[in-house]
Design an enzyme around this catalytic site. Sequence first.
Site, short mmCIF file in Angstrom:
data_model
loop_
_atom_site.label_atom_id
_atom_site.label_comp_id
_atom_site.label_asym_id
_atom_site.label_seq_id
_atom_site.Cartn_x
_atom_site.Cartn_y
_atom_site.Cartn_z
N LYS A 1 -9.57 4.04 -19.04
CA LYS A 1 -9.92 4.47 -20.38
C LYS A 1 -8.69 4.41 -21.31
O LYS A 1 -8.12 3.35 -21.47
CB LYS A 1 -10.54 5.88 -20.31
CG LYS A 1 -11.52 6.08 -19.14
CD LYS A 1 -12.77 5.23 -19.24
CE LYS A 1 -13.64 5.21 -17.98
NZ LYS A 1 -13.96 6.47 -17.35
N ARG A 55 0.84 -1.21 0.00
CA ARG A 55 0.00 0.00 0.00
C ARG A 55 0.87 1.25 0.00
O ARG A 55 0.48 2.30 -0.51
CB ARG A 55 -0.97 0.01 1.21
CG ARG A 55 -1.81 1.29 1.29
CD ARG A 55 -3.05 1.18 2.16
NE ARG A 55 -2.84 0.50 3.40
CZ ARG A 55 -2.21 1.02 4.47
NH1 ARG A 55 -1.78 2.25 4.46
NH2 ARG A 55 -2.03 0.30 5.56
C1 LIG Z 1 -14.44 6.98 -16.13
C2 LIG Z 1 -14.09 8.35 -15.74
C3 LIG Z 1 -13.79 8.67 -14.42
C4 LIG Z 1 -13.88 7.67 -13.29
O1 LIG Z 1 -12.93 6.66 -13.44
P1 LIG Z 1 -13.08 5.17 -12.83
O2 LIG Z 1 -11.83 4.51 -13.30
O3 LIG Z 1 -14.34 4.59 -13.42
O4 LIG Z 1 -13.20 5.31 -11.36
C5 LIG Z 1 -13.39 9.98 -14.13
N1 LIG Z 1 -13.33 10.92 -15.10
C6 LIG Z 1 -13.64 10.65 -16.38
C7 LIG Z 1 -13.54 11.72 -17.39
C8 LIG Z 1 -14.03 9.37 -16.75
O5 LIG Z 1 -14.34 9.12 -18.03
#
Ligand SMILES: *Cc1c(COP(=O)(O)O)cnc(C)c1O
Length: 394
Positions: A209, A59
């Site tokens: 993403k 951690r």
């Molecule tokens: C998906 C997303 C998040 C959140 O991310 P997670 O990995 O799902 O917690 C935050 N900001 C944007 C622009 C996103 O597309």
Amino acid sequence: MTDKQNIKFDSKCVHAGIGDYEFGPVVPPIYQTSTFKFKSTAHGAALFKGEEEGYIYSRMGNPTVEAMENAIAELEGGHKALGCASGMAAISTTLFSLLSAGDHVICTKASYGPTTTLINNLLAKYNIESTLVNSADVEEVKKAVKANTKVIYIETPGNPTLELTDLKAVAEIAKKASAELVVDNTFMSPALQQPIKLGADVSLHSMTKFLNGHADLVAGVIVVKDEDTYIKFRKTLNQLGGVIDPFNAFLVHRGLKTLAIRMEKHSYNSIIIANYLENHPKVKSVTYPGLESHPQYSLAEKQHSGPGGMISFELKGGFSSGENAMNNVKFCQLAVSLGGVETLVQHPASMTHLSMGKEKRESAGITEGLVRLSVGIENHEDIINDLEQALEKA
Ligand SMILES: *Cc1c(COP(=O)(O)O)cnc(C)c1O
């Protein structure tokens, strides 16, 4: 090797964060361990006091995670990075690091839903106030500044409206107000936009993403620009506990190698698809930073090194048209999330933003026929053929 600082961005994607390891592997080994043995109590004490470099507990730090963090810090042009368990863990760690009771935060209206909820509901419980602004209008940001403003939080392009915020201009406002500018850079990735170079104090991502790019994990990252901020954020992350797992860090690092080439193909496909949609009889309008019709096209040209993979378009037939199109895609996949190699499509009004209600949606620019497309790296003709048959039924 050549001077690492001078290599080009696409080369950095392949080489960043890679060091020398026992047995000479060309990729960092996966240290899938919760804890690390001390040689003696004196060694343990020295590690805890920070007198010696090394690892204690995953951690608090892990070599596989650190390799990935070093890579992202280098790509973003930041000082250091902190790997998190999700994008939301990165966002909450950042806000809890920077804000105290009695502070005020300005947040763009066009931000990721759970981010707005975190700021409006959870932070409010700790007596942190907030103002939501349309940050595409820089004057609105300026007017929202108060004596206790400590953070300006921007997402650009915004979600799902793809409105842009002028980061250099907002960085000036933040500097004058002695507030920190935090930018969610998820939609662009450092291949297309580098917020710290434009004046931001913190750049963060949902690595779920584009950074990982393969839709096979959930993770986040925070990039900071100096050591003091890093130490402060590391303490908060250690206390909140939302750290990334070594295996996920390994996968993200693997994904980064193709980031530049993926973003090129996402942008290439998206320009063709945005043009196709703009000329489609059932489409009322298309919002894409790579189209000259985007109201902030000149800002996009200045701020981005490519238009990216996210397109929003408005169907003339409204809500039911959006639903019909979604229920007829075959090649594109009906799913939330974005930034993977596969094309995903969703209709915010009937899906992600349904519970928001029509009125609130409209005020956030989410119209009934709005469709959000995350363009993948498949052949653009296959994507267009699928959209063509789905739109026939819209
Ligand atoms: C998906 C997303 C998040 C959140 O991310 P997670 O990995 O799902 O917690 C935050 N900001 C944007 C622009 C996103 O597309």
